[in-house]
Design an enzyme around this catalytic site. Structure first.
Site, PDB file in Angstrom:
ATOM      1  N   MET A   1       0.809  -1.212   0.000  1.00  0.00           N
ATOM      2  CA  MET A   1       0.000   0.000   0.000  1.00  0.00           C
ATOM      3  C   MET A   1       0.848   1.270   0.000  1.00  0.00           C
ATOM      4  SD  MET A   1      -2.667  -1.255  -0.643  1.00  0.00           S
ATOM      5  CE  MET A   1      -4.343  -1.698  -0.349  1.00  0.00           C
ATOM      6  N   ARG A   2       1.778   1.332  -0.940  1.00  0.00           N
ATOM      7  CA  ARG A   2       2.565   2.556  -1.113  1.00  0.00           C
ATOM      8  C   ARG A   2       2.691   2.822  -2.600  1.00  0.00           C
ATOM      9  NH1 ARG A   2       6.140   4.929   2.309  1.00  0.00           N
ATOM     10  NH2 ARG A   2       7.526   5.415   0.580  1.00  0.00           N
TER      11      ARG A   2
ATOM     12  N   HIS B   1      -4.629  -5.583  -8.965  1.00  0.00           N
ATOM     13  CA  HIS B   1      -5.586  -4.554  -8.555  1.00  0.00           C
ATOM     14  C   HIS B   1      -6.989  -5.164  -8.552  1.00  0.00           C
ATOM     15  CE1 HIS B   1      -7.164  -0.579  -7.915  1.00  0.00           C
ATOM     16  NE2 HIS B   1      -8.073  -0.829  -8.840  1.00  0.00           N
TER      17      HIS B   1
ATOM     18  N   ASP C   1       3.719   0.981 -14.381  1.00  0.00           N
ATOM     19  CA  ASP C   1       4.380   2.125 -15.015  1.00  0.00           C
ATOM     20  C   ASP C   1       4.217   3.330 -14.097  1.00  0.00           C
ATOM     21  OD1 ASP C   1       1.844   3.123 -15.402  1.00  0.00           O
ATOM     22  OD2 ASP C   1       1.879   2.983 -17.577  1.00  0.00           O
TER      23      ASP C   1
ATOM     24  N   VAL D   1      -0.963   5.613 -11.835  1.00  0.00           N
ATOM     25  CA  VAL D   1      -1.595   4.800 -10.789  1.00  0.00           C
ATOM     26  C   VAL D   1      -2.457   3.733 -11.464  1.00  0.00           C
ATOM     27  CG1 VAL D   1      -3.186   4.810  -8.831  1.00  0.00           C
ATOM     28  CG2 VAL D   1      -1.586   6.693  -9.132  1.00  0.00           C
TER      29      VAL D   1
HETATM   30  C1  GAR Z   1      -5.823  -7.328  -2.551  1.00  0.00           C
HETATM   31  O1  GAR Z   1      -7.212  -7.310  -2.724  1.00  0.00           O
HETATM   32  C2  GAR Z   1      -5.140  -6.488  -3.630  1.00  0.00           C
HETATM   33  O2  GAR Z   1      -5.774  -6.572  -4.875  1.00  0.00           O
HETATM   34  C3  GAR Z   1      -5.294  -5.116  -3.035  1.00  0.00           C
HETATM   35  O3  GAR Z   1      -5.023  -5.289  -1.662  1.00  0.00           O
HETATM   36  C4  GAR Z   1      -5.405  -6.590  -1.279  1.00  0.00           C
HETATM   37  C5  GAR Z   1      -4.235  -7.268  -0.592  1.00  0.00           C
HETATM   38  O4  GAR Z   1      -4.608  -8.500  -0.065  1.00  0.00           O
HETATM   39  N1  GAR Z   1      -4.391  -4.195  -3.647  1.00  0.00           N
HETATM   40  C6  GAR Z   1      -4.729  -2.951  -3.955  1.00  0.00           C
HETATM   41  O5  GAR Z   1      -5.812  -2.480  -3.699  1.00  0.00           O
HETATM   42  C7  GAR Z   1      -3.638  -2.145  -4.616  1.00  0.00           C
HETATM   43  N2  GAR Z   1      -4.168  -0.967  -5.199  1.00  0.00           N
HETATM   44  P1  GAR Z   1      -3.512  -9.569   0.382  1.00  0.00           P
HETATM   45  O6  GAR Z   1      -2.547  -8.825   1.301  1.00  0.00           O
HETATM   46  O7  GAR Z   1      -4.289 -10.607   1.128  1.00  0.00           O
HETATM   47  O8  GAR Z   1      -2.838 -10.086  -0.855  1.00  0.00           O
END
Ligand code: GAR
Length: 207
Positions: free
Chosen positions: A95-96, A114, A146, A149
Site C-alpha cells: 500500500m505505497r 488490482h 508504469d 496509478v
Molecule cells: C488485494 O485485494 C489487492 O488486490 C489489493 O489489496 C489486497 C491485498 O490483499 N491491492 C490494492 O488495492 C492495490 N491498489 P492480500 O494482502 O491478502 O494479498
C-alpha cells in the site's frame, strides 16, 4: 531462472497463493525475498512459516523522500539477487506508491494486482468504487507497473458478477478468490518468458 521479490503491507494472501503455487505447481522462479513496509504484516509470519526470507523496511516515521525509501527496498532486493536483469518484483497488497526512479530502474520487472477491471476504478477502495458505480461485473487485473496509478500494460484480467445484494465485503471476497488464481497465472507466464510487451499491450506467446 528469475528471482522473485514480493512486496506486501498486510494480510499477504496473494503472496501466500504465489508461494504455494511455486512449490506445488513448480513455477520456474526462485522466491528470494518478501519485503514488508509494515512490521506487523500478517504475511511476514506466513512467509517465515513457509521458510522464505523476509525483511521489514518500515515506512512509518521514515523521514526521507519516496525515492530514498525505495532505495532501501532496492538494496534489499539486490541483496537477494532480485535485480532489473534477472528479477521480478510482485506488489501484493503493497500500500505505497512507488517512485518513478524505482519503476524506471526495474522497467517491466514490477507487476501489481488490482481488485477491479482496469482502467475502471484505479486507486484505493476499488471494490467499493465498483459497487457505488453500480457495475454488473467487476474483477481483478494483473498489470506491469508504469509511472501512473494502476495504468501499466495489462497481463490478464478475471471477472466476477456483481449481485444486487453484494456488499463491499462479499464482493471483495469473491474478487480475492479470483486474484489468487490470476496472480499465480501471471507470475507463471512472466517466469516462463511468455509475456511480450508492445507499447501498452502485452501478448501471451504461450498460447
Ligand atoms: C488485494 O485485494 C489487492 O488486490 C489489493 O489489496 C489486497 C491485498 O490483499 N491491492 C490494492 O488495492 C492495490 N491498489 P492480500 O494482502 O491478502 O494479498
Amino acid at each position: 531462472m528469475l528471482n522473485l521479490g514480493i512486496l506486501i503491507s498486510g494480510r499477504g494472501s496473494n503472496m501466500e497463493a504465489i508461494l504455494k503455487a511455486i512449490k506445488r505447481q513448480k513455477i520456474p522462479i526462485n522466491p528470494a525475498i518478501i519485503i514488508s513496509n509494515n512490521p506487523d504484516a500478517m504475511g511476514l509470519k506466513i512467509a517465515q512459516k513457509m521458510g522464505i526470507k523476509t525483511e521489514v523496511i518500515a515506512s512509518k516515521n521514515f523521514d526521507g523522500t519516496r525515492w530514498q525509501y525505495d532505495q532501501k527496498i532496492i538494496k534489499a532486493l539486490e541483496k537477494h539477487r532480485v535485480t532489473p536483469k534477472n528479477g521480478l518484483v510482485c506488489l501484493a497488497g503493497f500500500m505505497r506508491i512507488i517512485s518513478p526512479e524505482f519503476i524506471s530502474k526495474y522497467k517491466n520487472r514490477i507487476i501489481n494486482i488490482h481488485p477491479a477491471i482496469l482502467p475502471s476504478f484505479p486507486g484505493l477502495h476499488a471494490q467499493k468504487q465498483a459497487l457505488d458505480y453500480g457495475v454488473k461485473f467487476s474483477g481483478c487485473t494483473v498489470h506491469f507497473v508504469d509511472s501512473g496509478v494502476d495504468t501499466g500494460p495489462i497481463i490478464l484480467q478475471e471477472i466476477v458478477p456483481v449481485l444486487d445484494d453484494d456488499t463491499e465485503e462479499t464482493l471483495s471476497r469473491k474478487i480475492l478468490a479470483k486474484e489468487h488464481k490470476a496472480y499465480v497465472k501471471a507470475v507463471r507466464l512472466v517466469a516462463e518468458g511468455k509475456i511480450k510487451i508492445a507499447g501498452r499491450k502485452t501478448r501471451n506467446q504461450g498460447r
